[in-house]
Design a protein around this motif. Sequence first.
Motif, PDB file in Angstrom:
ATOM      1  N   VAL C 146     -65.412 -26.485   1.631  1.00 30.90           N
ATOM      2  CA  VAL C 146     -65.667 -27.770   0.977  1.00 30.90           C
ATOM      3  C   VAL C 146     -65.524 -27.641  -0.542  1.00 30.90           C
ATOM      4  O   VAL C 146     -64.876 -28.469  -1.198  1.00 30.90           O
ATOM      5  CB  VAL C 146     -67.075 -28.281   1.383  1.00 30.90           C
ATOM      6  N   MET C 147     -66.102 -26.579  -1.110  1.00 28.96           N
ATOM      7  CA  MET C 147     -66.014 -26.412  -2.569  1.00 28.96           C
ATOM      8  C   MET C 147     -64.572 -26.170  -3.011  1.00 28.96           C
ATOM      9  O   MET C 147     -64.132 -26.717  -4.027  1.00 28.96           O
ATOM     10  CB  MET C 147     -66.917 -25.279  -3.056  1.00 28.96           C
ATOM     11  N   ASN C 148     -63.850 -25.368  -2.259  1.00 31.95           N
ATOM     12  CA  ASN C 148     -62.451 -25.116  -2.632  1.00 31.95           C
ATOM     13  C   ASN C 148     -61.669 -26.423  -2.725  1.00 31.95           C
ATOM     14  O   ASN C 148     -60.812 -26.578  -3.593  1.00 31.95           O
ATOM     15  CB  ASN C 148     -61.786 -24.171  -1.631  1.00 31.95           C
ATOM     16  N   SER C 149     -61.987 -27.377  -1.838  1.00 36.77           N
ATOM     17  CA  SER C 149     -61.235 -28.638  -1.857  1.00 36.77           C
ATOM     18  C   SER C 149     -61.559 -29.437  -3.119  1.00 36.77           C
ATOM     19  O   SER C 149     -60.791 -30.315  -3.511  1.00 36.77           O
ATOM     20  CB  SER C 149     -61.523 -29.450  -0.599  1.00 36.77           C
ATOM     21  N   LEU C 150     -62.690 -29.137  -3.773  1.00 35.62           N
ATOM     22  CA  LEU C 150     -63.037 -29.820  -5.034  1.00 35.62           C
ATOM     23  C   LEU C 150     -62.364 -29.155  -6.242  1.00 35.62           C
ATOM     24  O   LEU C 150     -62.447 -29.662  -7.356  1.00 35.62           O
ATOM     25  CB  LEU C 150     -64.553 -29.817  -5.248  1.00 35.62           C
ATOM     26  N   GLU C 151     -61.759 -27.989  -6.001  1.00 38.30           N
ATOM     27  CA  GLU C 151     -61.046 -27.255  -7.053  1.00 38.30           C
ATOM     28  C   GLU C 151     -61.910 -26.981  -8.298  1.00 38.30           C
ATOM     29  O   GLU C 151     -61.573 -27.409  -9.408  1.00 38.30           O
ATOM     30  CB  GLU C 151     -59.759 -27.988  -7.432  1.00 38.30           C
ATOM     31  N   PRO C 152     -62.976 -26.234  -8.131  1.00 38.97           N
ATOM     32  CA  PRO C 152     -63.752 -25.847  -9.316  1.00 38.97           C
ATOM     33  C   PRO C 152     -62.924 -24.900 -10.186  1.00 38.97           C
ATOM     34  O   PRO C 152     -61.956 -24.307  -9.724  1.00 38.97           O
ATOM     35  CB  PRO C 152     -64.966 -25.104  -8.743  1.00 38.97           C
ATOM     36  N   ASP C 153     -63.352 -24.746 -11.431  1.00 43.99           N
ATOM     37  CA  ASP C 153     -62.668 -23.814 -12.333  1.00 43.99           C
ATOM     38  C   ASP C 153     -63.357 -22.458 -12.362  1.00 43.99           C
ATOM     39  O   ASP C 153     -62.723 -21.448 -12.641  1.00 43.99           O
ATOM     40  CB  ASP C 153     -62.612 -24.423 -13.730  1.00 43.99           C
ATOM     41  N   ALA C 154     -64.665 -22.447 -12.107  1.00 43.70           N
ATOM     42  CA  ALA C 154     -65.392 -21.178 -12.092  1.00 43.70           C
ATOM     43  C   ALA C 154     -66.741 -21.383 -11.419  1.00 43.70           C
ATOM     44  O   ALA C 154     -67.248 -22.507 -11.347  1.00 43.70           O
ATOM     45  CB  ALA C 154     -65.611 -20.652 -13.515  1.00 43.70           C
ATOM     46  N   MET C 155     -67.305 -20.283 -10.933  1.00 46.70           N
ATOM     47  CA  MET C 155     -68.667 -20.304 -10.420  1.00 46.70           C
ATOM     48  C   MET C 155     -69.347 -18.982 -10.739  1.00 46.70           C
ATOM     49  O   MET C 155     -68.707 -18.012 -11.133  1.00 46.70           O
ATOM     50  CB  MET C 155     -68.698 -20.558  -8.904  1.00 46.70           C
ATOM     51  N   THR C 156     -70.687 -18.987 -10.595  1.00 53.29           N
ATOM     52  CA  THR C 156     -71.426 -17.734 -10.599  1.00 53.29           C
ATOM     53  C   THR C 156     -72.337 -17.764  -9.387  1.00 53.29           C
ATOM     54  O   THR C 156     -72.170 -18.641  -8.527  1.00 53.29           O
ATOM     55  CB  THR C 156     -72.164 -17.506 -11.937  1.00 53.29           C
ATOM     56  N   GLY C 157     -73.277 -16.821  -9.237  1.00 52.81           N
ATOM     57  CA  GLY C 157     -74.005 -16.812  -7.976  1.00 52.81           C
ATOM     58  C   GLY C 157     -75.367 -16.186  -7.985  1.00 52.81           C
ATOM     59  O   GLY C 157     -75.808 -15.576  -8.962  1.00 52.81           O
ATOM     60  N   HIS C 158     -76.055 -16.382  -6.859  1.00 56.81           N
ATOM     61  CA  HIS C 158     -77.345 -15.748  -6.594  1.00 56.81           C
ATOM     62  C   HIS C 158     -77.452 -15.528  -5.080  1.00 56.81           C
ATOM     63  O   HIS C 158     -77.174 -14.458  -4.595  1.00 56.81           O
ATOM     64  CB  HIS C 158     -78.484 -16.616  -7.142  1.00 56.81           C
ATOM     65  N   TRP C 159     -77.826 -16.569  -4.334  1.00 50.43           N
ATOM     66  CA  TRP C 159     -78.001 -16.405  -2.882  1.00 50.43           C
ATOM     67  C   TRP C 159     -76.695 -16.015  -2.206  1.00 50.43           C
ATOM     68  O   TRP C 159     -76.703 -15.494  -1.096  1.00 50.43           O
ATOM     69  CB  TRP C 159     -78.584 -17.688  -2.275  1.00 50.43           C
ATOM     70  N   GLU C 160     -75.574 -16.300  -2.860  1.00 51.32           N
ATOM     71  CA  GLU C 160     -74.286 -15.834  -2.359  1.00 51.32           C
ATOM     72  C   GLU C 160     -74.364 -14.360  -1.966  1.00 51.32           C
ATOM     73  O   GLU C 160     -73.799 -13.929  -0.961  1.00 51.32           O
ATOM     74  CB  GLU C 160     -73.208 -16.012  -3.440  1.00 51.32           C
ATOM     75  N   PHE C 161     -75.084 -13.567  -2.778  1.00 44.53           N
ATOM     76  CA  PHE C 161     -75.111 -12.115  -2.572  1.00 44.53           C
ATOM     77  C   PHE C 161     -75.880 -11.705  -1.317  1.00 44.53           C
ATOM     78  O   PHE C 161     -75.781 -10.558  -0.882  1.00 44.53           O
ATOM     79  CB  PHE C 161     -75.692 -11.428  -3.819  1.00 44.53           C
ATOM     80  N   THR C 162     -76.646 -12.655  -0.731  1.00 38.42           N
ATOM     81  CA  THR C 162     -77.396 -12.297   0.478  1.00 38.42           C
ATOM     82  C   THR C 162     -76.484 -12.237   1.712  1.00 38.42           C
ATOM     83  O   THR C 162     -76.962 -11.957   2.815  1.00 38.42           O
ATOM     84  CB  THR C 162     -78.561 -13.274   0.742  1.00 38.42           C
ATOM     85  N   TYR C 163     -75.209 -12.520   1.533  1.00 41.88           N
ATOM     86  CA  TYR C 163     -74.258 -12.260   2.629  1.00 41.88           C
ATOM     87  C   TYR C 163     -73.775 -10.815   2.595  1.00 41.88           C
ATOM     88  O   TYR C 163     -72.995 -10.397   3.456  1.00 41.88           O
ATOM     89  CB  TYR C 163     -73.081 -13.246   2.586  1.00 41.88           C
ATOM     90  N   GLY C 164     -74.187 -10.051   1.618  1.00 43.17           N
ATOM     91  CA  GLY C 164     -73.851  -8.624   1.562  1.00 43.17           C
ATOM     92  C   GLY C 164     -72.552  -8.357   0.822  1.00 43.17           C
ATOM     93  O   GLY C 164     -71.692  -9.232   0.671  1.00 43.17           O
ATOM     94  N   THR C 165     -72.438  -7.117   0.367  1.00 38.19           N
ATOM     95  CA  THR C 165     -71.305  -6.711  -0.471  1.00 38.19           C
ATOM     96  C   THR C 165     -69.950  -7.048   0.154  1.00 38.19           C
ATOM     97  O   THR C 165     -69.079  -7.619  -0.501  1.00 38.19           O
ATOM     98  CB  THR C 165     -71.345  -5.179  -0.703  1.00 38.19           C
ATOM     99  N   ASP C 166     -69.769  -6.669   1.426  1.00 35.76           N
ATOM    100  CA  ASP C 166     -68.440  -6.814   2.038  1.00 35.76           C
ATOM    101  C   ASP C 166     -68.018  -8.274   2.107  1.00 35.76           C
ATOM    102  O   ASP C 166     -66.885  -8.626   1.761  1.00 35.76           O
ATOM    103  CB  ASP C 166     -68.423  -6.208   3.442  1.00 35.76           C
ATOM    104  N   ARG C 167     -68.951  -9.127   2.565  1.00 32.73           N
ATOM    105  CA  ARG C 167     -68.630 -10.548   2.700  1.00 32.73           C
ATOM    106  C   ARG C 167     -68.373 -11.169   1.313  1.00 32.73           C
ATOM    107  O   ARG C 167     -67.416 -11.919   1.142  1.00 32.73           O
ATOM    108  CB  ARG C 167     -69.789 -11.263   3.405  1.00 32.73           C
TER     109      ARG C 167
END
Lengths: 108, 135, 541
Positions: C146-167
């Motif tokens: 969904v976010m890719n379809s909005l074409e952001p220019d940049a992001m940063t993260g926090h809970w993203e990292f709870t999917y683990g390094t590989d993901r």
Amino acid sequence: MAAPKPRVKVPKKASKGEVVTLKTLISHPMESGQRKDKQGNPIPRKIINKFTCEYNGQVVFSCDMDPAVSANPYLEFTAKVEDSGTFKFTWVDDDGSAYTTEKKLAVE
Amino acid sequence: AAAFITFGGQLAHAAAAETEEAIKAFSGGAMPESGKISLEAPEIAENGNTVPVSVSVDSPMTADNYVESVLILAEGNPSPAVATFHFTAMSGEAAAKTRIRLAKTQNVIAVAKMSDGTTFMDKKEVKVTIGGCGG
Amino acid sequence: GGWSKLMAQQGLSEDTLLSMEPKGNLTLVHITDIHAQLKPLYFREPSINLGIGDVNGLPPHVTGADFLKLYDIEPGSPDAYALTSEDFVSLAKTYGRMGGMDRVATIIKRIRSERGADNCLLLDGGDTWQGSYTANKTLGEDMITVMNSLEPDAMTGHWEFTYGTDRVQEVIDALPFAFLGSNIYDNEWDEPAFEAWKMFERGGSKIAVIGQAFPYTPIANPRWMIPGWSFGIREEDIAKHVEEARAEGAEVVVLLSHNGFDVDRKLASRVDGIDVVLTGHTHDALPEPVIVNGTLVIASGSNGKFVSRVDLDVKDGKVAGYGYRLIPVFSDVITPDADMAALIDEVRAPFADELSRKIGTTESLLYRRGNFNGTFDDLICQALLEERDAQISLSPGFRWGTSLLPGQDITVEDLHNACAMTYPAAYRSQMSGQTIKDILEDVGDNLFNKDPYYQQGGDMVRVGGMGYTIDPNKEIGERISGMTLLATGEAIDPAKDYTVAGWASVNEDTEGPAIWDVVENHLSKHPTVKLPDNQSVKVVG
Ligand SMILES: [Mn+2]
Ligand SMILES: [Mn+2]
């Protein structure tokens, strides 16, 4: 314990008079001497207590370490290089063993 | 539940007196001034078993004006001693980094001894916490 | 009812919500802390949000009627509903749900068409991929699509990292835009692990965007999931990047930050040369920028409730003026973007039946946000006590989690909005009274430390089966007193062991059923939730 394995990061080249950053790691548990095993007996201290870095035989940087240094001791420091040569890194264990590694640097 | 620090066991923390003694032994009796040395460490340790600390001292690092050594102490550990860095004119800069064990929240102290015998000190509180929760 | 709703909404139209007097040549669009909320929702803002030390009484530490007064907002108005907890249930019935990524898409498309897409930057502050049933099942893929379809220019993260390094690494490698993290280093050689900042050219200007991930990710969340990465605030790195960016000709410097508001306020006061901080993590929604040391600090809320539009007038290589609008996403007023609505339906379709499965009904307002126990956490704590046969239960003070109105069904989707995460095990263990106190003191200090750099955001750990008194302004070890076992009324004995159940432990070896199963089992026995106001935490000082 597996034999401690030293690893270093040294640039391959530098210009005359440049201050280069050196990074070193050695695999070692740094047993503090303050832990007890499952039977409650103290586990004897066994740490790397001394690190030295030489360049062409002259000491650049050294460090005395106590048990509060983390396992797999990491040291990062700098060296000012005037000529091409060889870095020699030495770690000394509590039992007297010394572990060494060398890296060449070309000064242009 | 708390993370384990490999010091383990029942520990008395280094008394402030013991830390002060170590500083004075290093400085030759005087209490160091502030300035010249800067100690960097995280505000909160990610892992008390391996806390990055770095020091840098303002010095020309020439043959007759350089930083001899920097003493690192952790005043809340069972023993305050952590490490001593020794520099030479060949170091180029008086800057070094290592990773240390902190048994609990405490001040980390760095004292620099210059080639003229003067000493300078910096300290930083590093918190060791159990973690969890978030926004 | 329908009539009053219509009357109240007459003052609201898509045009009045989205129109704004344009300013300058450049627009930053900021959205943050969506927590994977694709659909419109209810989200009650906090009624208590304490500020400690110097920030006591300053935004965002102003709530309820004081907030309305501070920003001159009429009680009962749409803004009052969107921004405060005042009269929440009745205003929610009047103004309806908020958010929905299809509505967000409409807003972003309109801004891009009004301002010119080449003059806009869309920046995502993180906490985007986590917080829903579908995100958890797809490891964030639904949100990424969904976010890719909005074409952001940049992001940063926090809970993203709870999917683990590989993901995380796999996703970032494939992202069609930059994932920025100035403060993320590799643990072994202490070298930058992420792209720190990126230069953009928009509206005829050069704009540097520095990314700052949540500094305490490996502490607040499981470190073992990302063993190779170290975070931290690393203020000196941000200062260095500001200098680099200016040296490379940046006319505008933006910090896309997941530091949390008070950390960013302190950082902006200490690091010169940042024009705009787009802050995140603490989920604050402020209708005006807070200006610190010449820096605009923008707080854009959470859960897709708001989109921030920052217009910048860049003249002679610097920011000469700005316009700002915190756009509330009223889902009944803003037309859903048809393409995005279809895409959302598509990503949710495989889970549609499970999402809508009813597991209970609530007669009380269920919410989480606030410094101390919210009613949704009371439900979770109650479930932990009964299902895990414990004397005391602990539930983390997350700031995500949506609200349910009295009379609403509780569905699988609603439950997961409060607990969807990758380490859901509900543990049961013995803890001494002293250990329980130490935990409360520790979490309390991570929230209420006087120095913002020692704060981790989030709210106080929620407690079931036990009451206590807290003085947030005291020092660690002295904040918590009067710990009492509610079942018997007796004081907690530091030397005695208690059976404690909880969830979301950051330790790797945690065992127990998933928290959502615990709560669902509890609801199967008590399908109608009725929770009186929780009186068991007393705040003093
Ligand atoms: Mn968040
Ligand atoms: Mn966050």
